[in-house]
Design a protein around this motif. Structure first.
Motif, short mmCIF file in Angstrom:
data_model
loop_
_atom_site.label_atom_id
_atom_site.label_comp_id
_atom_site.label_asym_id
_atom_site.label_seq_id
_atom_site.Cartn_x
_atom_site.Cartn_y
_atom_site.Cartn_z
N LYS B 15 0.60 15.78 97.17
CA LYS B 15 0.22 14.38 97.01
C LYS B 15 0.62 13.89 95.62
O LYS B 15 0.37 14.57 94.63
CB LYS B 15 -1.28 14.24 97.22
CG LYS B 15 -1.85 12.86 97.09
CD LYS B 15 -3.32 12.87 97.45
CE LYS B 15 -3.97 11.51 97.28
NZ LYS B 15 -4.01 11.07 95.87
N GLY B 16 1.25 12.72 95.57
CA GLY B 16 1.65 12.13 94.31
C GLY B 16 3.09 12.42 93.90
O GLY B 16 3.61 11.79 92.98
N ARG B 64 6.43 1.90 98.06
CA ARG B 64 6.68 3.30 97.69
C ARG B 64 7.91 3.84 98.43
O ARG B 64 8.45 4.88 98.06
CB ARG B 64 5.47 4.16 98.02
CG ARG B 64 4.23 3.82 97.19
CD ARG B 64 3.10 4.83 97.44
NE ARG B 64 2.66 4.84 98.84
CZ ARG B 64 2.96 5.80 99.72
NH1 ARG B 64 3.70 6.83 99.36
NH2 ARG B 64 2.50 5.73 100.97
N ARG B 81 5.30 8.70 94.92
CA ARG B 81 3.84 8.89 94.93
C ARG B 81 3.33 9.16 96.34
O ARG B 81 2.49 8.44 96.88
CB ARG B 81 3.15 7.66 94.34
CG ARG B 81 3.63 7.27 92.94
CD ARG B 81 2.85 6.09 92.38
NE ARG B 81 2.93 4.91 93.23
CZ ARG B 81 3.94 4.07 93.28
NH1 ARG B 81 5.00 4.27 92.52
NH2 ARG B 81 3.91 3.00 94.08
N THR B 82 3.85 10.21 96.93
CA THR B 82 3.54 10.51 98.32
C THR B 82 2.04 10.62 98.56
O THR B 82 1.29 11.08 97.70
CB THR B 82 4.22 11.79 98.79
OG1 THR B 82 3.91 12.85 97.87
CG2 THR B 82 5.72 11.62 98.88
N GLU B 83 1.64 10.19 99.75
CA GLU B 83 0.25 10.28 100.19
C GLU B 83 0.21 11.13 101.46
O GLU B 83 1.21 11.28 102.16
CB GLU B 83 -0.28 8.88 100.48
CG GLU B 83 -0.26 7.96 99.28
CD GLU B 83 -0.73 6.56 99.58
OE1 GLU B 83 -1.01 6.27 100.78
OE2 GLU B 83 -0.80 5.74 98.65
N ARG B 84 -0.98 11.65 101.76
CA ARG B 84 -1.11 12.52 102.94
C ARG B 84 -0.73 11.77 104.21
O ARG B 84 -0.19 12.34 105.15
CB ARG B 84 -2.52 13.08 103.02
CG ARG B 84 -2.80 14.06 101.90
CD ARG B 84 -4.04 14.89 102.14
NE ARG B 84 -4.24 15.82 101.03
CZ ARG B 84 -4.92 15.53 99.93
NH1 ARG B 84 -5.50 14.36 99.79
NH2 ARG B 84 -5.05 16.43 98.96
N GLY B 85 -0.98 10.47 104.23
CA GLY B 85 -0.62 9.66 105.39
C GLY B 85 0.87 9.48 105.60
O GLY B 85 1.29 8.98 106.66
N ASP B 86 1.68 9.92 104.62
CA ASP B 86 3.13 9.85 104.78
C ASP B 86 3.66 11.01 105.60
O ASP B 86 4.84 11.03 105.97
CB ASP B 86 3.82 9.86 103.41
CG ASP B 86 3.45 8.66 102.55
OD1 ASP B 86 3.51 8.79 101.32
OD2 ASP B 86 3.10 7.61 103.13
N SER B 87 2.81 11.98 105.88
CA SER B 87 3.23 13.15 106.66
C SER B 87 3.66 12.70 108.05
O SER B 87 2.90 12.03 108.77
CB SER B 87 2.08 14.16 106.77
OG SER B 87 1.74 14.67 105.51
N VAL B 115 2.74 16.36 103.46
CA VAL B 115 2.17 16.08 102.15
C VAL B 115 0.79 16.72 102.07
O VAL B 115 -0.11 16.37 102.84
CB VAL B 115 2.08 14.56 101.90
CG1 VAL B 115 1.53 14.29 100.50
CG2 VAL B 115 3.44 13.90 102.08
#
Lengths: 109, 116
Positions: B15-16, B64, B81-87, B115
């Motif tokens: 994450k991030g 992003r 700034r990846t987030e878990r929801g980007d998985s 992520v």
């Protein structure tokens, strides 16, 4: 939102014809009907497309009703390798593909 | 001939972090598309390139996400700034031309982004 509705799942016996329905009651005159399928862990694979007339290629046949409000994809002799999610999409010039959840076809031995 | 190639096939990040996903389209295809697919869902459109320019980026979820195609061939999808929801699985497709009703899109196998 997808402009098509499909049953969430279907079963078919190996060697028999698989007939996958798709409703697209709001289709406009310039919109084509496309079919793709997605086998597990792969990208979608193009199958066939059509506008008004029925179409056939080496993979499948596409039957479009006269009013164009629905269509059927026919796999004439389903094999185990045809197990996949099948997507029906309608698309006009300049539009992007909008995929719905598709139909999960299971071909059973 | 060679199809659409996507690398890496799998990407695990924290994450991030910042990630880049690469797509090599079929040679000669002028149109290139990025999609995102979550588990149990159909692919969701992100962005479409005609040549070097982004003709339609209306599917990008927020700022992003960014994509480039500087020479009209290879494209890179960039996520900051990846987030878990980007998985998800990120799919790339190409076609001979873009925007025409008959164009057929050919898809790569996708990059599975996780992520943590």
């Amino acid at each position: 939102d997808a402009k098509t509705t499909q049953p969430p799942s279907m079963d078919c016996a190996e060697g028999r014809a698989a007939n996958l329905p798709c409703n697209h009651s709001t289709i406009s005159g310039n919109e084509y009907v496309y079919w793709y399928r997605q086998i597990h862990s792969q990208g979608p694979q193009y199958i066939i497309h059509g506008l008004k007339n029925n179409e056939t290629n080496e993979m499948a046949s596409l039957i479009i009703t006269e009013d164009r409000k629905s269509s059927t994809l026919i796999l004439p002799h389903a094999t185990l390798r045809d197990t996949a999610v099948y997507y029906c999409i309608v698309r006009d010039y300049g539009q992007n593909f909008v995929f719905g959840p598709g139909t999960r076809l299971s071909v059973l031995p | 001939g060679a199809g659409v190639s996507q690398t890496p096939s799998n990407k695990v990040t924290e994450k991030g972090k910042y990630v880049e996903l690469r797509c090599d389209p079929i040679s000669g295809h002028t149109a290139l598309y990025w999609y995102r697919q979550s588990l149990g869902q159909g692919p969701e459109f992100l962005i479409y390139f005609q040549g070097t320019g982004a003709a339609d980026d209306s599917g990008l979820p927020n700022d992003r996400f960014f994509a480039v195609r500087p020479e009209g061939s290879v494209s890179t999808l960039k996520i900051q700034r990846t987030e878990r929801g980007d998985s998800a699985v990120y799919l790339c497709a190409s076609s001979e031309t873009g925007g025409r009703a008959k164009n057929i899109q050919y898809f790569g196998a996708g990059t599975r982004l996780s992520v943590l």
